[in-house]
Design a protein around this motif. Structure first.
Motif, PDB file in Angstrom:
ATOM      1  N   SER A 182      -1.104 -50.889 -58.416  1.00 40.50           N
ATOM      2  CA  SER A 182      -0.496 -52.094 -57.843  1.00 40.50           C
ATOM      3  C   SER A 182      -1.045 -52.376 -56.445  1.00 40.50           C
ATOM      4  CB  SER A 182       1.026 -51.957 -57.795  1.00 40.50           C
ATOM      5  OG  SER A 182       1.403 -50.919 -56.906  1.00 40.50           O
ATOM      6  N   LYS A 183      -2.151 -51.702 -56.105  1.00 36.64           N
ATOM      7  CA  LYS A 183      -2.902 -51.927 -54.865  1.00 36.64           C
ATOM      8  C   LYS A 183      -2.205 -51.402 -53.621  1.00 36.64           C
ATOM      9  CE  LYS A 183      -5.167 -55.988 -56.803  1.00 36.64           C
ATOM     10  NZ  LYS A 183      -5.476 -57.421 -56.655  1.00 36.64           N
ATOM     11  N   LYS A 184      -1.290 -50.441 -53.795  1.00 40.45           N
ATOM     12  CA  LYS A 184      -0.718 -49.771 -52.637  1.00 40.45           C
ATOM     13  C   LYS A 184      -1.715 -48.689 -52.223  1.00 40.45           C
ATOM     14  CE  LYS A 184       3.657 -47.842 -51.027  1.00 40.45           C
ATOM     15  NZ  LYS A 184       5.036 -47.489 -51.412  1.00 40.45           N
ATOM     16  N   THR A 185      -2.325 -48.827 -51.045  1.00 40.94           N
ATOM     17  CA  THR A 185      -3.504 -48.016 -50.736  1.00 40.94           C
ATOM     18  C   THR A 185      -3.289 -46.891 -49.729  1.00 40.94           C
ATOM     19  OG1 THR A 185      -4.149 -49.659 -49.070  1.00 40.94           O
ATOM     20  CG2 THR A 185      -5.080 -49.902 -51.279  1.00 40.94           C
ATOM     21  N   THR A 201      -9.353 -37.023 -58.222  1.00 41.40           N
ATOM     22  CA  THR A 201      -8.262 -36.985 -57.255  1.00 41.40           C
ATOM     23  C   THR A 201      -7.751 -38.389 -57.000  1.00 41.40           C
ATOM     24  OG1 THR A 201      -9.690 -37.253 -55.323  1.00 41.40           O
ATOM     25  CG2 THR A 201      -9.338 -34.998 -56.134  1.00 41.40           C
ATOM     26  N   ALA A 202      -6.584 -38.462 -56.385  1.00 42.59           N
ATOM     27  CA  ALA A 202      -6.027 -39.768 -56.012  1.00 42.59           C
ATOM     28  C   ALA A 202      -6.938 -40.467 -55.015  1.00 42.59           C
ATOM     29  CB  ALA A 202      -4.626 -39.591 -55.427  1.00 42.59           C
ATOM     30  N   SER A 203      -7.552 -39.699 -54.133  1.00 46.13           N
ATOM     31  CA  SER A 203      -8.481 -40.268 -53.150  1.00 46.13           C
ATOM     32  C   SER A 203      -9.685 -40.893 -53.841  1.00 46.13           C
ATOM     33  CB  SER A 203      -8.942 -39.182 -52.175  1.00 46.13           C
ATOM     34  OG  SER A 203      -7.837 -38.582 -51.517  1.00 46.13           O
ATOM     35  N   GLN A 204     -10.223 -40.193 -54.835  1.00 49.31           N
ATOM     36  CA  GLN A 204     -11.352 -40.740 -55.586  1.00 49.31           C
ATOM     37  C   GLN A 204     -10.938 -41.981 -56.368  1.00 49.31           C
ATOM     38  OE1 GLN A 204     -12.143 -37.101 -57.756  1.00 49.31           O
ATOM     39  NE2 GLN A 204     -14.011 -36.686 -56.585  1.00 49.31           N
ATOM     40  N   HIS A 254     -10.730 -44.918 -54.090  1.00 53.59           N
ATOM     41  CA  HIS A 254     -12.080 -45.360 -53.717  1.00 53.59           C
ATOM     42  C   HIS A 254     -12.694 -46.197 -54.839  1.00 53.59           C
ATOM     43  CE1 HIS A 254     -15.994 -45.221 -51.747  1.00 53.59           C
ATOM     44  NE2 HIS A 254     -16.526 -44.827 -52.901  1.00 53.59           N
ATOM     45  N   GLU A 255     -12.523 -45.757 -56.086  1.00 47.79           N
ATOM     46  CA  GLU A 255     -13.073 -46.495 -57.218  1.00 47.79           C
ATOM     47  C   GLU A 255     -12.398 -47.848 -57.386  1.00 47.79           C
ATOM     48  OE1 GLU A 255     -12.879 -44.095 -60.699  1.00 47.79           O
ATOM     49  OE2 GLU A 255     -14.228 -42.549 -59.895  1.00 47.79           O
ATOM     50  N   ILE A 267     -12.432 -53.887 -57.120  1.00 54.21           N
ATOM     51  CA  ILE A 267     -11.872 -55.125 -56.581  1.00 54.21           C
ATOM     52  C   ILE A 267     -12.963 -55.970 -55.938  1.00 54.21           C
ATOM     53  CG2 ILE A 267     -10.310 -56.072 -54.828  1.00 54.21           C
ATOM     54  CD1 ILE A 267      -8.480 -53.657 -55.378  1.00 54.21           C
ATOM     55  N   ARG A 268     -13.884 -55.312 -55.261  1.00 58.11           N
ATOM     56  CA  ARG A 268     -14.998 -56.030 -54.617  1.00 58.11           C
ATOM     57  C   ARG A 268     -15.910 -56.649 -55.662  1.00 58.11           C
ATOM     58  NH1 ARG A 268     -16.576 -51.406 -50.158  1.00 58.11           N
ATOM     59  NH2 ARG A 268     -14.688 -51.576 -48.871  1.00 58.11           N
TER      60      ARG A 268
END
Length: 325
Positions: free
Chosen positions: A281-284, A312-315, A318-319, A324-325
């Motif tokens: 949901s784009k909570k970053t 991982t959640a970090s990876q 990042h993906e 999105i870009r």
């Protein structure tokens, strides 16, 4: 014995697509974990239909749904591809194209799979109250469809009919026809009628059942529900054991034996599911996501993510940014 594979070109598919290819995901991100509805006892239908339904179709994504249960009859149809592990009451299935699985009401079940680009899975849950209003005798019966090798000739024919109907359902659901909900309701009625007429058996007596004993199911239901209701806060083994009126040592052994994982692993898996949903949901802010879902910090969340989703959640964050870009 009946092969679960079907030839879509020769199924009883109604002409809803009119020769055009339907995009079953319409460019949306679809995740196996669809929020808290998986963990509530009551199934909430999707208006205007009397059932909860979803079509799973995602590219190279690890999907995990922790053991849970609900008051409803769940039907899973693998229209294309496969699921790596669908566990129902402790029994493991690896459904491939054409396979139908049914989870009877209050049966504990879970999914752990990698969704591949070609996978297409349909899930329909009939609220138990809805079915019992139409067929009160269901209170004393259960559906037995998960072992096609045991089918008689009439059940084999009914199974093929179900495969065709469920294929029709997917096409009708994604069509833009004005009367699509009428088609969908008609198909749901036909599916339910076939299930109830051809695949119901009397519920097994407690003493004669080969399945897990009733007290085991009741205790597992209580534990899984408790975890899903309190995952945001601190949950200790002592607390759950006290709620169950057993020692924490007994609870640890019991849960590991019946669920094939420790209580702490289960708790973190549930937390990871909800954290995964928040990331979608784009909570970053990873620290905020971790703390909001009961983790002590990002490191613990990352370890759990790595085991469940292969990254991982970090990876994962990042993906998502790059997509999105």
């Amino acid at each position: 014995m009946i092969s679960p594979k079907i030839n879509l070109a020769h199924s009883n598919k109604i002409n809803l697509v009119r020769g055009r290819k339907i995009n079953l995901i319409r460019g949306k991100k679809i995740n196996l974990v669809r929020g808290k509805r998986h963990f509530h006892e009551v199934v909430k239908p999707i208006d205007p239909l009397p059932v909860w339904l979803y079509i799973f179709n995602k590219l190279d994504e690890k999907g995990y749904i922790a053991p849970h249960w609900h008051y409803g009859i769940e039907l899973s149809f693998t229209m294309n591809g496969k699921m790596d592990d669908f566990t129902i009451n402790g029994k493991h299935y690896c459904p491939t194209t054409g396979r139908i699985l049914v989870v009877n009401t209050q049966e504990i079940h879970s999914i752990n799979t990698l969704l591949r680009p070609t996978d297409l899975l349909l899930s329909i849950i009939f609220p138990f109250q809805y079915v019992s209003r139409l067929y009160p005798d269901i209170e004393h019966k259960e559906l037995d469809i998960n072992d096609p090798d045991q089918f008689n000739s009439q059940q084999q024919l009914a199974y093929v009919q179900l495969q065709g109907l469920l294929t029709q359902f997917v096409y009708a659901y994604e069509s833009k026809l004005d009367l699509r909900y009428i088609y969908l309701q008609k198909i749901l009625d036909q599916v339910l009628l076939l299930l109830l007429t051809e695949f119901t058996t009397k519920k097994r007596q407690k003493g004669k059942s080969k399945r897990r004993k009733i007290y085991i199911i009741d205790r597992l239901q209580f534990i899984t529900q408790f975890v899903n209701n309190h995952y945001k806060g601190k949950i200790s083994l002592d607390e759950i054991a006290n709620k169950c009126n057993v020692t924490k040592e007994y609870l640890s052994r019991f849960f590991k034996r019946e669920m094939e994982m420790t209580v702490n692993v289960y708790i973190n898996n549930v937390r990871a599911q909800y954290a995964h949903e928040e990331l979608l949901s784009k909570k970053t802010n990873l620290t905020e996501v971790a703390l909001d879902n009961g983790f002590s910090g990002v490191r613990t969340m990352n370890r759990t993510f790595k085991k469940l989703y292969g990254k991982t959640a970090s990876q994962y964050k990042h993906e998502l940014k790059h997509k999105i870009r």
